[in-house]
Design an enzyme around this catalytic site. Structure first.
Site, PDB file in Angstrom:
ATOM      1  N   HIS A 115       9.838  15.348 -19.687  1.00 25.67           N
ATOM      2  CA  HIS A 115       8.553  15.310 -19.987  1.00 25.67           C
ATOM      3  C   HIS A 115       7.935  14.363 -19.083  1.00 25.67           C
ATOM      4  O   HIS A 115       8.571  13.673 -18.281  1.00 25.67           O
ATOM      5  CB  HIS A 115       8.078  15.358 -21.385  1.00 25.67           C
ATOM      6  CG  HIS A 115       8.333  16.345 -22.386  1.00 25.67           C
ATOM      7  ND1 HIS A 115       7.404  16.990 -23.118  1.00 25.67           N
ATOM      8  CD2 HIS A 115       9.716  16.971 -22.625  1.00 25.67           C
ATOM      9  CE1 HIS A 115       8.045  17.689 -23.785  1.00 25.67           C
ATOM     10  NE2 HIS A 115       9.278  17.908 -23.283  1.00 25.67           N
ATOM     11  N   GLU A 138      10.254  10.742 -21.294  1.00 27.26           N
ATOM     12  CA  GLU A 138       8.833  10.814 -20.757  1.00 27.26           C
ATOM     13  C   GLU A 138       9.128   9.845 -19.463  1.00 27.26           C
ATOM     14  O   GLU A 138       9.272   8.764 -19.457  1.00 27.26           O
ATOM     15  CB  GLU A 138       7.880   9.890 -21.687  1.00 27.26           C
ATOM     16  CG  GLU A 138       7.796  10.568 -22.997  1.00 27.26           C
ATOM     17  CD  GLU A 138       6.904  11.858 -22.839  1.00 27.26           C
ATOM     18  OE1 GLU A 138       6.261  12.109 -21.785  1.00 27.26           O
ATOM     19  OE2 GLU A 138       6.831  12.781 -23.922  1.00 27.26           O
TER      20      GLU A 138
END
Length: 816
Positions: free
Chosen positions: A545, A637
């Site tokens: 992500h 992330e």
């Protein structure tokens, strides 16, 4: 036509014209006298260049003698004009209308966006990554044919901007480089005036979502120091990110300076340029300078703002660093990558071409396959990298990277494409580490789980997509909330079981019945990934992500729907190890001096966090993978910037390269082996592998092989299978990344022998849980096929309705 003419000018004229232009556009803090004389000389210069270009044009179309005459005229004219251009008071002004973006975030037209600037100064930087893609969805045959052709039309039609962002959003611009006239409080200080920065839930803390001036007047400004002389070309503006307040700037001025003392306001001809800002808090709006200008400092000076709000904004600055002999830091090399990879953003067609080129470069270790289609019919392509592609090898673990679940989080997509190229080339070079990975692991790379969403974000461009444009699927579904919620099914069953939770399955939990219906709100992309998980016995995965710097491990969903609550799995210690393996080798996460991306300081948790402790996410792919299959998965992330500019991709590759490799190597930790029938030596499918003191079991694959990820230590392992006596072994796991082999040979029970004599076959497993799991999967696949057939029928009907129109257009074109 004018722009084409400018490119055709001789080098001497272009060089001198550029020198004069930059003499005007470079700020030195002094006001030049003799404006009348400047305008006269400017007109003389332009007339001269027009005449010269006309002569060159005639020389091109006429014979060689004419061309020679034009060349002679060029040399003479250059000599005559040299004294004029060397004068310090000479200047050339070029006036254009201000190009601004509309309130809906629509990009400027190519003619408006392409503000050209010619100069002898060397400009470093790349064009802003804004794209123009085709939204047409073709059938498979048409796609293959189009991939063989170079998409010149799409390339020529791209809207090009002059320079990349300085890096307010990506944090390349330090907080110390941003100043302001005033600010309401620390949480709304100038350091918060960064494009796409997010605020916390509570207003009033140190991490609000914009810079907000203390006073509501036209004398407020946000200033950015580029450190070096920079050719400024534009500003991108956003309003304040807040769930409680609405604040944004409607119009603004731009001011430039070389010393932060003497300022010059950007002009549009003889008038002060007024740039249009925002009409809502989130849509980024682009404003291009009428004349790109060289300076060191730039200010945004708001003039009007939302009537019920205050002066608040988030911004990005577009600019190219220019060579400056007096700059002591000019010789410092800019960050880059030593790997010669394809560092750019790839739309769907370009991604297909890149994957095809990698497969052609390394045909012996690669295979491209698809697992399904998106709602708009774009294929979900996977690249397999293995020494024996297309086949599961006994004892070899299966690994996957999934990127692009949220279409606007584009960095993961590009990193996966870069990883394909890197593994291919390094394998060919004989890189020992890569060779071991490829020969001992079957690697699957899915670069784009949500291609429909990505195309939407790609069309806007890296700086103009905002925070959420393209995040969701075409149907508006968040794919990371779209998987079956098996957590609460397990927890509810455990509560009903009371004091003996061992009676409740803790793994391989079946998909709920409602989820298999045709009318269930399940995206085709989600259905495709679930089916993929069933077909391949994955052991380890990561879901890539963007928008933060942290590694998130299960569980993502909290008990009792708590907004935030640490919710560990039975394998919490190993998940923490997996998350640390990635975070500790990521160059930015591992930097103790790095800035907080938005409002949460994940360094306090060593850049890893339990998903439930961050925020609850029911229906996540991580939790589903852990509860429904044998695969352990974390979410990474990757960067503060969801969609970094193409010029930043080499840096991001270097930040993540070691982490990507180290994380893949973790698939070889723990124990592995094969569960066989003691007499026939055949592998036993779906044998249950239980590790003492670990309330999460796994199952053997179709060939009887299994992999159980574990931290170093000694473990008591028991294996069960329907119709067999259980078997127990003690297995030791060392610290090296090499799985310990623990094979099991099971003996059939007498009852099982009688059953086999009487049985006449049957492919459905006898275990009730496995039977239910298999039946639900069949239903899910059947409903998926029905939905796909219905969509294909609708697509064909639509094409038939459009066919007469297309024929009429084609006939008209032939007539013309």
């Amino acid at each position: 036509m004018i722009l084409k003419f400018v490119f055709s000018r001789p080098a001497a004229c272009q060089r001198e014209f550029g020198a004069a232009a930059i003499g005007e556009a470079t700020l030195n803090g002094a006001v030049r006298p003799q404006q009348q004389q400047q305008q006269t000389k400017s007109k003389m210069l332009k007339s001269f260049c027009v005449m010269l270009a006309a002569v060159i044009f005639l020389g091109v179309v006429l014979d060689g003698a004419g061309a020679a005459a034009a060349a002679a005229l060029t040399n003479d004219a250059t000599a005559e004009s040299s004294s004029f251009f060397n004068r310090t008071d000479a200047s050339v002004k070029r006036t254009e209308s201000v190009t601004v973006e509309g309130p809906r975030g629509d990009r400027p037209t190519p003619a408006a966006a392409e503000t050209k600037f010619y100069s002898t100064t060397t400009v470093r930087g790349k064009q802003l990554d804004t794209k123009n893609i085709s939204k047409e969805v073709n059938n498979n045959k048409e796609e293959e044919e189009k991939d063989e052709k170079v998409d010149r039309k799409g390339e020529d039609g791209k809207n090009k901007l002059d320079c990349p962002p300085l890096g307010l959003e990506s944090l390349r611009v330090d907080d110390s480089q941003i100043q302001a006239s005033s600010y309401q409080r620390a949480g709304l200080g100038p350091h918060r005036g960064r494009l796409n920065i997010q605020s916390g839930i509570e207003d009033g803390d140190l991490h609000d979502g914009a810079w907000c001036a203390e006073y509501k007047d036209r004398h407020q400004w946000l200033e950015v120091d580029a450190i070096h002389l920079t050719l400024f070309t534009g500003v991108i503006l956003q309003g304040r990110n807040s769930i409680w307040s609405w604040d944004w700037v409607h119009t603004y001025h731009v001011q430039l300076s070389n010393d932060s003392v003497s300022w010059k306001t950007c002009m549009n001809g003889t008038k002060t340029a007024i740039f249009e800002g925002n009409q809502n808090p989130e849509t980024p709006v682009l404003g291009l300078l009428p004349v790109p200008t060289v300076a060191r400092f730039i200010r945004i000076n708001p003039q009007t703002w939302y009537p019920n709000g205050t002066v608040c904004l988030r911004a990005e600055i577009l600019g190219c660093r220019v060579n400056d002999p007096t700059d002591g830091y000019a010789s410092e090399p800019e960050p880059a990558s030593k790997d010669a990879l394809d560092f750019r953003h790839h739309n769907y067609k370009e991604m297909r071409k890149l994957m095809k080129s990698v497969s052609e470069e390394c045909p012996d270790i690669t295979r491209i396959y698809t697992i399904g289609k998106s709602y708009m019919g774009l294929k979900l392509y996977v690249m397999e990298i293995s020494d024996n592609p297309g086949k599961h090898e006994l004892g070899e673990p299966e690994f996957r990277y999934v990127a692009g679940m949220h279409g606007n989080e584009a960095l993961g997509r590009e990193l996966v494409l870069n990883l394909m190229q890197y593994l291919c080339r390094e394998f060919k070079r004989g890189n020992g580490r890569v060779v071991r990975l490829v020969t001992e692991t079957r690697i699957h790379l899915l670069p784009s789980m949500n291609p429909d969403g990505y195309e939407v974000a790609y069309e806007k461009g890296s700086e103009l997509a905002g925070w959420a444009e393209g995040r969701y699927s075409f149907e508006g579904i968040d794919l990371n909330h779209n998987f079956p919620d098996l957590n609460n099914i397990m927890w509810d069953a455990q509560e009903k079981a009371g004091a003996d939770p061992s009676k409740v399955p803790n793994h391989y939990i079946p998909i709920p019945e409602y989820y298999t219906k045709e009318d269930a709100m399940v995206a085709p992309e989600t259905r495709a990934v679930i089916s993929w998980m069933q077909d391949i016995p994955f052991v380890l995965s990561a879901n890539l992500h963007g928008g933060e710097l942290v590694v998130v491990y299960p569980f993502d969903c909290t008990r009792d729907w708590a907004p935030q609550e640490d919710t560990p799995t039975a394998d919490d210690a190993f998940f923490r190890w997996l998350a640390t393996a990635y975070a500790s080798t990521h160059l930015v996460m591992a930097d103790p001096d790095r800035r907080v991306c938005h409002y949460e300081d994940f360094q306090a948790h060593n850049n890893i966090i339990n998903g439930g402790a961050w925020h609850t996410v029911p229906g996540s792919m991580n939790d589903f993978s852990y509860m429904h299959t044998n695969c352990f998965e974390v979410t990474v992330e990757l960067s503060c910037d969801k969609f970094p500019h193409a010029s930043e991709l080499p840096i991001e590759w270097e930040n993540n390269k070691e982490s990507l490799l180290v994380y893949m190597e973790q698939v070889h930790r723990g124990i592995k082996g094969v569960v066989r029938d003691k007499e026939t030596k055949q592998g036993i499918t779906d044998a249950l592998i239980k590790v003492e003191d670990h309330e999460h079991d796994i199952r053997s694959a179709a060939d009887g092989d299994y992999w159980r990820l574990l931290n170093p230590g000694d473990y008591k392992v028991v294996v069960w299978a329907d119709g067999y006596y259980p078997s127990m072994r003690r297995c030791h796991v060392g610290t090296e990344p090499r799985a310990t082999v623990c094979d099991f040979a099971l003996t059939k029970t007498p009852v099982q022998r009688l059953k086999e004599i009487r049985a006449r076959g049957g492919k459905i497993p006898q275990d009730l849980q496995l039977r239910l799991r298999a039946l639900r999967l069949r239903k899910l696949r059947a409903s998926t096929k029905a939905i796909n057939r219905r969509r294909e029928s609708q697509r064909l009907q639509q094409q038939e309705r459009l066919l007469p129109t297309r024929r009429a257009r084609a006939s008209g074109a032939r007539g013309v």
